[in-house]
Design an enzyme around this catalytic site. Structure first.
Site, PDB file in Angstrom:
ATOM      1  N   HIS A  70       0.967  -1.169  -0.097  1.00 12.90           N
ATOM      2  CA  HIS A  70       0.006  -0.211  -0.094  1.00 12.90           C
ATOM      3  C   HIS A  70       0.950   1.397   0.228  1.00 12.90           C
ATOM      4  O   HIS A  70       0.366   2.435  -0.288  1.00 12.90           O
ATOM      5  CB  HIS A  70      -0.929   0.118   1.084  1.00 12.90           C
ATOM      6  CG  HIS A  70      -0.492   0.286   2.352  1.00 12.90           C
ATOM      7  ND1 HIS A  70      -0.346  -0.400   3.356  1.00 12.90           N
ATOM      8  CD2 HIS A  70      -0.378   1.605   2.923  1.00 12.90           C
ATOM      9  CE1 HIS A  70       0.177   0.201   4.533  1.00 12.90           C
ATOM     10  NE2 HIS A  70      -0.157   1.335   4.313  1.00 12.90           N
ATOM     11  N   ASP A 115       0.115  -7.527   1.718  1.00 15.32           N
ATOM     12  CA  ASP A 115       0.405  -6.220   1.567  1.00 15.32           C
ATOM     13  C   ASP A 115       1.951  -6.054   1.787  1.00 15.32           C
ATOM     14  O   ASP A 115       2.628  -5.907   2.812  1.00 15.32           O
ATOM     15  CB  ASP A 115      -0.066  -5.449   2.875  1.00 15.32           C
ATOM     16  CG  ASP A 115       0.144  -4.000   2.653  1.00 15.32           C
ATOM     17  OD1 ASP A 115       0.605  -3.501   1.725  1.00 15.32           O
ATOM     18  OD2 ASP A 115      -0.148  -3.190   3.854  1.00 15.32           O
ATOM     19  N   GLN A 208       0.462   5.914  11.567  1.00 18.15           N
ATOM     20  CA  GLN A 208       0.563   6.826  10.567  1.00 18.15           C
ATOM     21  C   GLN A 208       1.694   7.125  10.040  1.00 18.15           C
ATOM     22  O   GLN A 208       2.619   7.792  10.817  1.00 18.15           O
ATOM     23  CB  GLN A 208      -0.542   7.700  10.195  1.00 18.15           C
ATOM     24  CG  GLN A 208      -1.015   7.788   9.122  1.00 18.15           C
ATOM     25  CD  GLN A 208      -1.540   6.775   8.353  1.00 18.15           C
ATOM     26  OE1 GLN A 208      -1.246   6.322   7.450  1.00 18.15           O
ATOM     27  NE2 GLN A 208      -2.513   6.299   9.096  1.00 18.15           N
ATOM     28  N   GLY A 209       2.485   6.724   8.960  1.00 17.53           N
ATOM     29  CA  GLY A 209       3.921   7.092   8.569  1.00 17.53           C
ATOM     30  C   GLY A 209       4.889   5.768   8.759  1.00 17.53           C
ATOM     31  O   GLY A 209       5.871   5.833   8.697  1.00 17.53           O
ATOM     32  N   ASP A 210       4.244   4.836   9.949  1.00 14.35           N
ATOM     33  CA  ASP A 210       5.208   3.709  10.134  1.00 14.35           C
ATOM     34  C   ASP A 210       4.921   2.384   9.135  1.00 14.35           C
ATOM     35  O   ASP A 210       5.954   1.672   8.916  1.00 14.35           O
ATOM     36  CB  ASP A 210       4.774   3.158  11.445  1.00 14.35           C
ATOM     37  CG  ASP A 210       5.253   4.173  12.798  1.00 14.35           C
ATOM     38  OD1 ASP A 210       6.394   4.612  12.270  1.00 14.35           O
ATOM     39  OD2 ASP A 210       4.551   4.333  13.618  1.00 14.35           O
ATOM     40  N   SER A 211       3.812   2.550   8.297  1.00 11.76           N
ATOM     41  CA  SER A 211       3.892   1.498   7.130  1.00 11.76           C
ATOM     42  C   SER A 211       4.652   1.093   6.743  1.00 11.76           C
ATOM     43  O   SER A 211       5.662   2.271   6.081  1.00 11.76           O
ATOM     44  CB  SER A 211       2.528   1.846   6.410  1.00 11.76           C
ATOM     45  OG  SER A 211       1.276   1.753   7.005  1.00 11.76           O
TER      46      SER A 211
HETATM   47  N1  ARG Z   1      -1.676   2.310   7.057  1.00 16.12           N
HETATM   48  C1  ARG Z   1      -0.792   3.149   8.080  1.00 16.12           C
HETATM   49  C2  ARG Z   1       0.377   3.926   7.210  1.00 16.12           C
HETATM   50  O1  ARG Z   1       0.393   3.868   5.981  1.00 16.12           O
HETATM   51  C3  ARG Z   1      -0.091   2.270   9.157  1.00 16.12           C
HETATM   52  C4  ARG Z   1      -1.153   2.034  10.210  1.00 16.12           C
HETATM   53  C5  ARG Z   1      -0.749   0.889  11.288  1.00 16.12           C
HETATM   54  N2  ARG Z   1      -1.601   1.246  12.371  1.00 16.12           N
HETATM   55  C6  ARG Z   1      -1.418   0.303  13.319  1.00 16.12           C
HETATM   56  N3  ARG Z   1      -2.273   0.492  14.393  1.00 16.12           N
HETATM   57  N4  ARG Z   1      -0.420  -0.494  13.681  1.00 16.12           N
HETATM   58  O2  ARG Z   1       1.555   4.446   7.721  1.00 16.12           O
END
Ligand code: ARG
Length: 256
Positions: A70, A115, A208-211
């Site tokens: 993603h 993913d 967010q941003g860790d993905s």
């Molecule tokens: N989709 C998020 C990103 O793009 C990562 C979310 C991870 N969330 C969590 N609760 N571990 O950075």
């Protein structure tokens, strides 16, 4: 920039079917963690889209990075760079161009299944850089429930006292798979390509941003930050892509 990241998570989900609630990818931070330096997790890279940090990733060799689909699907390789060897996403280390994206052919933006993406890099000069390569688990190798895993990244911290400019780290126990699937029942549960981790009481998680970044059991890359309901919410563990489930695919695209 956060808006962009949130938007890209949402866009990735836009086509999802109505059978289940959309899997949430919003909100976030390495929550409940501490700042670390790159020598404490030298495989970590910052993936940058048009020059802005968008995701994390892990070096698996000089030539390849493993990240989340993603983070890269539908994005031209020419607009992606990574920063290697720095504790800061915006400075230091070395910026390296991505030359090719190889996302998993079964990646499904609606269910966030598979993913995974392997990024190919241009040649880069390692002189003076602090970096390392993640070890990969064996195909199908599981992680025992409760095993303490480390997740790192430059994601949102949800706390104005905790800067996200420097890499952060937190420790979370591996969640039982059935328990995780029950927690996310209204989102269709989790698939065998997912591995969950988090405290029952919440408080520690990726965000967010860790993905795309690493979830590690010691120096083994067992997961890739993928999704979750909010961040660090009690009874909603973080969901990560399970590296051992696509071990053979990684080998087939990278030789590693
Ligand atoms: N989709 C998020 C990103 O793009 C990562 C979310 C991870 N969330 C969590 N609760 N571990 O950075």
């Amino acid at each position: 920039m956060y808006r962009l990241i949130v938007l890209s998570c949402l866009l990735a989900l836009a086509q999802s079917s109505a059978r289940f609630m959309q899997k949430p990818m919003l909100d976030g931070r390495i929550v409940g963690g501490e700042a670390i330096t790159i020598d404490e997790n030298p495989i970590q890279i910052s993936l940058q889209r048009s020059g802005s940090h968008s995701c994390g990733g892990s070096l698996i060799s000089e030539r390849y990075v493993l990240t989340a689909a993603h983070c890269a699907v539908g994005v031209k390789a020419s607009s992606l760079t990574i920063r290697i060897g720095s504790s800061f996403y915006a400075s230091g280390g070395r910026k390296v161009q991505v030359t090719k994206t190889n996302c998993h052919p079964q990646y499904n933006a609606a269910t966030i299944d598979y993913d995974f993406c392997v990024l190919e890099l241009e040649d880069w000069d390692p002189t003076g850089l602090t970096y390392g390569f993640a070890k990969l688990p064996e195909a199908g190798q599981d992680v025992a429930d409760g095993t303490l895993l480390r997740v790192t990244g430059w994601g949102n911290t949800q706390n104005s006292y905790e800067s996200r400019s420097q890499l952060r780290s937190t420790i979370v126990p591996k969640t039982n798979q059935d328990e995780c699937s029950r927690a996310y029942k209204s989102y269709g549960g989790v698939t065998p390509r997912m591995i969950c981790a988090g405290l029952k009481e919440g408080g520690k998680d990726a965000c967010q941003g860790d993905s795309g970044g690493p979830l590690m059991e010691d120096d083994i890359l067992v997961g890739i930050v993928s999704w979750g309901y909010g961040c660090a919410v009690a009874n909603y563990p973080g969901v990560h892509s399970r590296v051992a489930s696509v071990r053979d695919w990684i080998k087939s695209v990278s030789g590693i």
